[in-house]
Structure formats: C-alpha cells, structure tokens
Write a protein that holds these residues in place. Structure first.
Motif, PDB file in Angstrom:
ATOM      1  N   LEU A 205      50.700 -16.276  30.736  1.00 60.19           N
ATOM      2  CA  LEU A 205      49.325 -16.479  30.291  1.00 60.19           C
ATOM      3  C   LEU A 205      48.940 -17.957  30.307  1.00 60.19           C
ATOM      4  CD1 LEU A 205      49.043 -13.882  27.394  1.00 60.19           C
ATOM      5  CD2 LEU A 205      47.849 -13.811  29.595  1.00 60.19           C
ATOM      6  N   TYR A 206      49.894 -18.852  30.039  1.00 64.21           N
ATOM      7  CA  TYR A 206      49.607 -20.286  30.093  1.00 64.21           C
ATOM      8  C   TYR A 206      49.294 -20.712  31.528  1.00 64.21           C
ATOM      9  CZ  TYR A 206      50.970 -20.738  25.258  1.00 64.21           C
ATOM     10  OH  TYR A 206      51.018 -20.611  23.895  1.00 64.21           O
ATOM     11  N   PHE A 207      50.053 -20.170  32.470  1.00 65.09           N
ATOM     12  CA  PHE A 207      49.764 -20.464  33.878  1.00 65.09           C
ATOM     13  C   PHE A 207      48.398 -19.903  34.266  1.00 65.09           C
ATOM     14  CE2 PHE A 207      49.987 -18.693  38.259  1.00 65.09           C
ATOM     15  CZ  PHE A 207      49.803 -19.903  38.932  1.00 65.09           C
TER      16      PHE A 207
ATOM     17  N   ALA B 225      51.463 -16.315  43.199  1.00 70.07           N
ATOM     18  CA  ALA B 225      50.232 -16.973  42.732  1.00 70.07           C
ATOM     19  C   ALA B 225      50.470 -18.464  42.501  1.00 70.07           C
ATOM     20  CB  ALA B 225      49.727 -16.298  41.453  1.00 70.07           C
ATOM     21  N   MET B 226      51.608 -18.828  41.935  1.00 72.35           N
ATOM     22  CA  MET B 226      51.902 -20.231  41.690  1.00 72.35           C
ATOM     23  C   MET B 226      51.998 -20.995  43.005  1.00 72.35           C
ATOM     24  SD  MET B 226      55.219 -22.241  40.281  1.00 72.35           S
ATOM     25  CE  MET B 226      56.066 -21.560  41.664  1.00 72.35           C
TER      26      MET B 226
ATOM     27  N   VAL C  74      57.558 -11.470  26.561  1.00 76.13           N
ATOM     28  CA  VAL C  74      57.788 -12.913  26.606  1.00 76.13           C
ATOM     29  C   VAL C  74      57.399 -13.464  27.965  1.00 76.13           C
ATOM     30  CG1 VAL C  74      59.603 -14.686  26.567  1.00 76.13           C
ATOM     31  CG2 VAL C  74      59.544 -12.936  24.802  1.00 76.13           C
ATOM     32  N   LEU C  75      57.743 -12.733  29.006  1.00 74.48           N
ATOM     33  CA  LEU C  75      57.371 -13.128  30.358  1.00 74.48           C
ATOM     34  C   LEU C  75      55.849 -13.228  30.486  1.00 74.48           C
ATOM     35  CD1 LEU C  75      58.749 -13.576  33.171  1.00 74.48           C
ATOM     36  CD2 LEU C  75      58.343 -11.157  33.596  1.00 74.48           C
ATOM     37  N   ARG C  76      55.148 -12.214  30.039  1.00 73.49           N
ATOM     38  CA  ARG C  76      53.685 -12.211  30.116  1.00 73.49           C
ATOM     39  C   ARG C  76      53.104 -13.347  29.278  1.00 73.49           C
ATOM     40  NH1 ARG C  76      49.440  -8.577  31.149  1.00 73.49           N
ATOM     41  NH2 ARG C  76      50.718  -8.014  32.954  1.00 73.49           N
ATOM     42  N   GLN C  77      53.650 -13.570  28.086  1.00 72.76           N
ATOM     43  CA  GLN C  77      53.146 -14.660  27.252  1.00 72.76           C
ATOM     44  C   GLN C  77      53.281 -16.001  27.965  1.00 72.76           C
ATOM     45  OE1 GLN C  77      55.490 -13.934  23.752  1.00 72.76           O
ATOM     46  NE2 GLN C  77      53.846 -12.812  22.741  1.00 72.76           N
ATOM     47  N   ALA C  78      54.402 -16.231  28.608  1.00 75.09           N
ATOM     48  CA  ALA C  78      54.589 -17.479  29.359  1.00 75.09           C
ATOM     49  C   ALA C  78      53.616 -17.557  30.521  1.00 75.09           C
ATOM     50  CB  ALA C  78      56.028 -17.577  29.856  1.00 75.09           C
TER      51      ALA C  78
END
Length: 171
Positions: A122-124, A77-78, A116-120
């Motif tokens: 979420l910003y993207f 996605a990025m 933690v991965l998902r939290q990071a």
C-alpha cells in the motif's frame, strides 16, 4: 481518478478489471485488507485443506497463490513505474503452488503473510502518481500499464474470494 483504458492490459485481464468497478484503486486495495482478513479467518478449519474437485487447489493453496501473484504483479508494477523497459517473463502459477509446502505452513501465518504483504505494498501504491500509472512495460509478451496491474491485483483477489465462496463454501 485514474482508471486503465482497454489498451493498457491484455484482454484476458478484463474480468479482473471489471471486478474493481469505479472505486478509487488505492481505496479498493486498502479496503480489501479487512475484507480479506475477515473472510479467511472465518473459514472453518475443516475446510482449509479442502479442494472442491480433483486437481483443484485447496483453500490454503489458493491463499498461497494470492500471495505469489501479489508479489509478482507488484514487482512488475515497480519495474515499469521506474521506466525499466526490460521485458519480464510470465510465471507458472501451477508450479508456484506445487512448490509451496502449504502443509508445513500455518493457515493463520498464510493469512498474516498476505496481510503484511498488502500493507507494505500500500505504501508503494500510494507513492504512484497518475503519470506513473500510465507507464507501460512488457510482461509475458503483453503490454500492461502500472495502473492496470493495480486493478488486476485487486480484481484477482476478489475473483478468488468469489470462487471460494461459490465452490468451496457454497455461499
């Protein structure tokens, strides 16, 4: 509210897209944090290394698979959101799991790693505009949009939780 069209992903991802339904995707991905945390923390310790059939993954391996898949899908996605037209290869989920030493990993660390991965991520996800969600790239020989990848990420997690409930925990 953005929702992927059927021409934005390969047909084999349709079940994951369907699992998300009509919920706004960023809300769905964020809501999964607590749901996934609560779900995995409540799994009895004696079940965590359990596989429901010969050759099937243990719950710890499923959790490692969720981590790997989230990383791969967000990377795709990025790249696509940044207009990188380089076709991306697929990945062998079985090889990834076979080469992850879940016996050496703490179950709670795996749960925390996913969270933690998902939290990071979420910003993207939050940074993406509707126009970004419509951008497409080639992954594993198939065209897929950024927005469809977000739906696939959410649906993939729900899919595995459903399987764990039905086949591992009989609930």
């Amino acid at each position: 509210m953005y929702q992927p069209l059927s021409n934005e992903y390969p047909p084999f991802f349709q079940p994951y897209i369907n699992m998300v339904g009509n919920m706004e995707i960023n809300r769905k991905l964020k809501n999964q944090l607590n749901a996934i945390d609560d779900f995995f923390v409540d799994i009895p310790e004696e079940k965590r290394d359990f596989a429901y059939s010969e050759g099937k993954w243990t719950i710890k391996q499923v959790l490692a698979h969720l981590i790997d898949t989230e990383r791969v899908m967000v990377y795709r996605a990025m790249r696509f959101s940044k207009n990188d037209a380089t076709p991306l290869e697929g990945f062998d989920q079985d090889a990834f799991v076979a080469n992850t030493d879940v016996d050496a990993a703490s179950y709670n660390d795996l749960v925390d790693e996913f969270l933690v991965l998902r939290q990071a991520h979420l910003y993207f996800f939050k940074s993406l505009k509707d126009a970004d969600c419509k951008k497409k790239g080639i992954s594993n020989g198939h065209s897929v949009s950024v927005g469809a990848l977000l739906y696939i990420i959410a649906g993939h997690a729900d899919h595995h939780i459903k399987i764990i409930k039905e086949r591992y925990l009989n609930i």
